[in-house]
Design a protein around this motif. Structure first.
Motif, short mmCIF file in Angstrom:
data_model
loop_
_atom_site.label_atom_id
_atom_site.label_comp_id
_atom_site.label_asym_id
_atom_site.label_seq_id
_atom_site.Cartn_x
_atom_site.Cartn_y
_atom_site.Cartn_z
N LEU A 1 0.83 -1.20 0.00
CA LEU A 1 0.00 0.00 0.00
C LEU A 1 0.87 1.25 0.00
O LEU A 1 1.88 1.32 0.69
CB LEU A 1 -0.91 0.02 1.23
N GLY A 2 0.45 2.24 -0.77
CA GLY A 2 1.12 3.53 -0.79
C GLY A 2 0.14 4.64 -0.47
O GLY A 2 -1.04 4.57 -0.82
N VAL A 3 0.61 5.69 0.20
CA VAL A 3 -0.25 6.81 0.56
C VAL A 3 0.53 8.11 0.34
O VAL A 3 1.73 8.17 0.61
CB VAL A 3 -0.74 6.70 2.02
N ASP A 4 -0.16 9.14 -0.15
CA ASP A 4 0.48 10.41 -0.43
C ASP A 4 -0.52 11.54 -0.19
O ASP A 4 -1.66 11.49 -0.66
CB ASP A 4 0.96 10.44 -1.89
N VAL A 5 -0.12 12.55 0.59
CA VAL A 5 -0.94 13.74 0.78
C VAL A 5 -0.78 14.62 -0.45
O VAL A 5 0.32 15.10 -0.74
CB VAL A 5 -0.53 14.51 2.05
N VAL A 6 -1.87 14.84 -1.18
CA VAL A 6 -1.79 15.58 -2.45
C VAL A 6 -2.50 16.93 -2.39
O VAL A 6 -2.33 17.76 -3.29
CB VAL A 6 -2.35 14.74 -3.61
N TYR A 7 -3.30 17.15 -1.34
CA TYR A 7 -4.05 18.40 -1.25
C TYR A 7 -4.38 18.66 0.22
O TYR A 7 -4.77 17.73 0.95
CB TYR A 7 -5.33 18.31 -2.08
N ALA A 8 -4.22 19.92 0.65
CA ALA A 8 -4.56 20.28 2.03
C ALA A 8 -5.00 21.74 2.07
O ALA A 8 -4.37 22.61 1.46
CB ALA A 8 -3.36 20.07 2.95
N HIS A 9 -6.11 21.97 2.75
CA HIS A 9 -6.62 23.34 2.90
C HIS A 9 -6.97 23.57 4.37
O HIS A 9 -7.64 22.76 5.00
CB HIS A 9 -7.86 23.57 2.04
N PHE A 10 -6.51 24.70 4.91
CA PHE A 10 -6.81 25.09 6.28
C PHE A 10 -7.37 26.51 6.26
O PHE A 10 -6.89 27.38 5.53
CB PHE A 10 -5.54 25.08 7.15
N GLY A 11 -8.38 26.76 7.06
CA GLY A 11 -8.97 28.09 7.13
C GLY A 11 -9.81 28.25 8.38
O GLY A 11 -10.06 27.29 9.12
N ARG A 12 -10.25 29.47 8.60
CA ARG A 12 -11.14 29.76 9.72
C ARG A 12 -12.55 29.92 9.19
O ARG A 12 -12.81 30.83 8.38
CB ARG A 12 -10.69 31.04 10.44
N PRO A 13 -13.48 29.10 9.61
CA PRO A 13 -14.86 29.23 9.11
C PRO A 13 -15.48 30.54 9.55
O PRO A 13 -15.15 31.10 10.59
CB PRO A 13 -15.57 28.02 9.75
N ASN A 14 -16.37 31.05 8.72
CA ASN A 14 -17.05 32.31 9.01
C ASN A 14 -18.15 32.06 10.04
O ASN A 14 -19.20 31.49 9.72
CB ASN A 14 -17.63 32.88 7.71
N LEU A 15 -17.90 32.47 11.27
CA LEU A 15 -18.87 32.25 12.35
C LEU A 15 -19.72 33.51 12.52
O LEU A 15 -19.22 34.57 12.94
CB LEU A 15 -18.14 31.91 13.65
N ASP A 16 -20.97 33.43 12.20
CA ASP A 16 -21.89 34.56 12.24
C ASP A 16 -22.17 34.96 13.70
O ASP A 16 -22.68 34.15 14.48
CB ASP A 16 -23.19 34.19 11.53
N ALA A 17 -21.84 36.21 14.04
CA ALA A 17 -22.03 36.67 15.41
C ALA A 17 -23.51 36.76 15.81
O ALA A 17 -23.83 36.84 16.99
CB ALA A 17 -21.37 38.04 15.59
N ASN A 18 -24.41 36.76 14.83
CA ASN A 18 -25.84 36.87 15.13
C ASN A 18 -26.49 35.52 15.43
O ASN A 18 -27.67 35.48 15.78
CB ASN A 18 -26.56 37.52 13.95
N ILE A 19 -25.75 34.43 15.28
CA ILE A 19 -26.29 33.10 15.55
C ILE A 19 -25.77 32.63 16.90
O ILE A 19 -24.56 32.59 17.14
CB ILE A 19 -25.90 32.10 14.44
N SER A 20 -26.68 32.26 17.78
CA SER A 20 -26.30 31.84 19.13
C SER A 20 -25.35 30.65 19.09
O SER A 20 -25.57 29.69 18.35
CB SER A 20 -27.54 31.45 19.94
N GLY A 21 -24.28 30.76 19.86
CA GLY A 21 -23.33 29.65 19.97
C GLY A 21 -22.19 29.70 18.99
O GLY A 21 -21.22 28.96 19.15
N LEU A 22 -22.26 30.57 17.97
CA LEU A 22 -21.20 30.61 16.96
C LEU A 22 -20.22 31.75 17.16
O LEU A 22 -19.18 31.78 16.53
CB LEU A 22 -21.81 30.71 15.55
N TRP A 23 -20.56 32.72 18.01
CA TRP A 23 -19.69 33.87 18.16
C TRP A 23 -18.59 33.57 19.16
O TRP A 23 -18.84 33.11 20.27
CB TRP A 23 -20.49 35.09 18.61
#
Length: 235
Positions: free
Chosen positions: A39-61
């Protein structure tokens, strides 16, 4: 004329040896064959970011004010340094053998310090992602790889990452990927393949990208389970 007991015993032993020699190929053919998959394995794609947390929705701010800083048992401020981070990692898994492979688990670690020691033990300091998936009984997904075939697998999630770890994305980081499996036919011999490498991420505002797979006119297409494929973007 009486035959010597020694002669009789020697004759029996010779007959036993000859009989075993003739029967051995037949006996061996009935034994299970031990097979290993490469078996062979290779990381070919990676994305990291901060999700947009809406301050008007309870629990996400996320409140960064001093009144909400983390405090230890002695009353000392530790700082509110936990970032909400989303990640999407694509692995290229290849079965290099001539037998079908039964995949049992995936492991993924991303961080500024990763090393593989004796017995393939892994040490990771300030890891950003530490993801393990057991897929022996993953519903709605086929975990049997054909002989000499490759498939793209994605792992994703939303995690909390401390500032010291998240800031390391601005530099070169290490990715460790591991796949465990066994031969689908014959003796179920376990085998694991892993990949450890250092990669440089591209920066896009508050997101980070490693791309060794897609061209500008391509996109990721997701299906049920863990499979992902490459599609063509419409102009």
């Amino acid at each position: 004329m009486k035959r010597s007991p020694i002669i009789i015993v020697a004759g029996c032993l010779i007959a036993l040896v000859l009989g075993s020699a003739l029967a051995y190929p037949l006996l061996v053919s009935e034994l299970p064959v031990t097979r290993k998959v490469d078996l062979g394995v290779d990381v070919v794609y990676a994305h990291f970011g901060r999700p947009n947390l809406d301050a008007n929705i309870s629990g996400l701010w996320r409140n960064n004010s001093l009144s909400n800083e983390v405090v230890d048992v002695n009353g000392e401020r530790l700082g509110f340094d936990v970032n909400v981070v989303s990640y999407l990692i694509v692995l290229n898994i290849t079965n290099h053998s001539y037998d079908e492979a039964y995949i049992t688990s995936f492991e993924l670690i991303v961080g500024p310090q990763i090393s593989v020691g004796e017995g393939e033990s892994v040490e990771a300091g300030n890891a950003i992602v530490n993801d393990y998936r057991s897929v022996q009984y993953y519903p709605g997904w086929g975990n049997i790889w054909g002989a000499n075939t490759s498939r793209l697998i994605f792992l994703s999630g939303v995690i909390g990452v401390h500032d010291i770890s998240y800031s390391s994305l601005n530099n070169s980081i290490y990715t460790f990927a591991r796949v465990d499996g066994q031969a689908w036919s014959g003796e179920k011999a376990q085998y694991a393949g892993y990949d450890l490498k250092q990669v440089k991420l591209q920066t896009f505002e508050d997101a980070y990208l490693y791309n060794n797979m897609l061209n500008e006119d391509q996109m990721l297409v997701f299906y049920n389970g863990l499979d992902v494929s490459i599609g063509t973007r419409q102009p």
